[in-house]
Enzyme design. Structure first.
Site, short mmCIF file in Angstrom:
data_model
loop_
_atom_site.label_atom_id
_atom_site.label_comp_id
_atom_site.label_asym_id
_atom_site.label_seq_id
_atom_site.Cartn_x
_atom_site.Cartn_y
_atom_site.Cartn_z
N THR A 93 48.23 23.35 -100.38
CA THR A 93 47.42 23.85 -101.48
C THR A 93 48.10 25.01 -102.20
O THR A 93 47.89 25.19 -103.41
CB THR A 93 46.03 24.26 -100.99
OG1 THR A 93 46.14 25.01 -99.78
CG2 THR A 93 45.18 23.03 -100.70
N ARG A 128 37.90 27.66 -99.11
CA ARG A 128 38.35 26.81 -100.23
C ARG A 128 37.72 25.42 -100.20
O ARG A 128 37.53 24.80 -101.24
CB ARG A 128 39.86 26.67 -100.19
CG ARG A 128 40.60 27.97 -100.42
CD ARG A 128 41.53 27.86 -101.59
NE ARG A 128 42.23 29.11 -101.85
CZ ARG A 128 42.79 29.41 -103.00
NH1 ARG A 128 42.71 28.56 -104.00
NH2 ARG A 128 43.42 30.55 -103.17
N TYR A 138 44.31 21.56 -91.01
CA TYR A 138 44.24 22.77 -91.81
C TYR A 138 42.79 23.09 -92.11
O TYR A 138 42.12 22.36 -92.85
CB TYR A 138 45.05 22.57 -93.10
CG TYR A 138 45.10 23.74 -94.05
CD1 TYR A 138 44.71 25.03 -93.69
CD2 TYR A 138 45.57 23.54 -95.35
CE1 TYR A 138 44.79 26.08 -94.59
CE2 TYR A 138 45.65 24.60 -96.25
CZ TYR A 138 45.25 25.85 -95.86
OH TYR A 138 45.32 26.89 -96.76
N LYS A 172 46.20 24.95 -88.47
CA LYS A 172 46.37 26.12 -89.32
C LYS A 172 44.99 26.69 -89.55
O LYS A 172 44.17 26.09 -90.24
CB LYS A 172 47.03 25.74 -90.64
CG LYS A 172 47.17 26.92 -91.61
CD LYS A 172 47.75 26.50 -92.95
CE LYS A 172 47.81 27.66 -93.93
NZ LYS A 172 48.32 27.26 -95.26
N ILE A 226 51.66 29.95 -91.06
CA ILE A 226 52.05 29.20 -92.25
C ILE A 226 51.78 30.15 -93.40
O ILE A 226 50.64 30.41 -93.75
CB ILE A 226 51.30 27.88 -92.38
CG1 ILE A 226 51.64 26.98 -91.18
CG2 ILE A 226 51.67 27.18 -93.69
CD1 ILE A 226 50.99 25.61 -91.20
N TYR A 231 35.04 19.92 -101.28
CA TYR A 231 33.92 19.61 -102.16
C TYR A 231 32.89 18.69 -101.51
O TYR A 231 31.69 18.90 -101.63
CB TYR A 231 34.38 19.01 -103.49
CG TYR A 231 33.24 18.80 -104.48
CD1 TYR A 231 32.74 19.87 -105.22
CD2 TYR A 231 32.64 17.56 -104.63
CE1 TYR A 231 31.68 19.69 -106.08
CE2 TYR A 231 31.57 17.38 -105.50
CZ TYR A 231 31.10 18.45 -106.22
OH TYR A 231 30.04 18.28 -107.07
#
Length: 260
Positions: A51, A145, A140, A169, A211, A114
């Site tokens: 991202t 987000r 992840y 992550k 990361i 979303y």
């Protein structure tokens, strides 16, 4: 158990450089220079198409080209972990298989954004994706987000079903979540910090690295922090980490990855 790669140290969540033109062309020369600077700076992994690399705006062929060029630059000196996640299971599977074919050593899959699936939905999504490839998978989790938080229990279920899910992550902003994963899963699951500012706190309770966004700019400095922490040199690691805190903060004065 799946022969897991040793995901430790600093892996860079690569930005995707674009030219300032009407076509929004990727600046491949700048990208290659960035990859070389990362490897020369001592990072253990390159993470294209995450991202931070603005994966939602990349065309499929652009993403594959970025993977191929990262692999060509790394030449085995660093792992290449391609971000392939989306909010579509079918598209994520396709992107993952294409990334592996292009030479990626592993894939990183972000939680579907979303859609806000249930924990069961997340388990089914990650399981389907992981079973579609024969390389290590990094899960992840970034609820700020994506709008959904993958629980430690759900992660454990995914790992039980998929031996190639070897790392996570964690970008929850919560060291306690990393601690919970360490208690529940031990050495079975490698935890990587997804927040530069929490690298040393998370490594202190068992995470193996980060990361990183900041390493786009300062690969050697960020790599030194994780090197010292992995070596158990905590006083030196803390000093090196604290020296970078102002840079970590600046990385988010605007939406990531613009500050880089």
């Amino acid at each position: 158990m799946f022969p897991a790669m040793n995901f430790t140290g600093t892996l860079t969540a690569l930005v995707t450089p674009f030219k300032d033109d009407a076509e929004r062309t990727i600046d491949l020369a700048a990208y290659e220079a960035l990859c070389e600077a990362q490897v020369s700076g001592g990072v253990s992994g390159l993470v294209p198409c995450g991202t931070t690399g603005e994966s939602p705006v990349l065309e499929d062929e652009e993403a594959i080209e970025l993977v191929k060029r990262a692999v060509a630059i790394a030449k085995g000196r660093a792992k290449v972990v391609c971000g392939t996640g989306s909010n579509s299971t079918k598209k994520t599977i396709s992107a993952s298989q294409k990334a592996v074919k292009a030479g990626a050593d592993a894939i990183m899959v972000v939680s579907p954004y979303y859609n806000k699936p249930t924990q069961e939905g997340l388990v089914q999504h990650f399981t389907a994706v992981a079973k579609s490839v024969d390389v290590p998978v990094i899960v992840y989790n970034i609820p700020g987000r994506t709008g959904i938080d993958l629980s430690a229990d759900a992660l454990a279920r995914i790992a039980d079903a998929c031996p190639n899910v070897v790392a996570t992550k964690e970008a929850t902003g919560n060291v306690l979540r990393a601690q919970e994963i360490a208690v529940k899963m031990g050495e079975r699951m490698t935890v990587l910090s997804g927040d530069d500012a929490l690298t040393v706190p998370m490594m202190a309770i068992g995470a193996k690295g980060v990361i990183s966004v900041t390493s786009n700019l300062l690969p050697r400095d960020v790599s030194e922090v994780t090197r010292l922490a992995l070596a158990g040199q905590w006083d030196a690691a803390r000093r090196a980490h604290l020296a970078l805190v102002p840079v970590h903060e600046v990385m988010f004065v605007e939406a990531n990855p613009s500050p880089v």
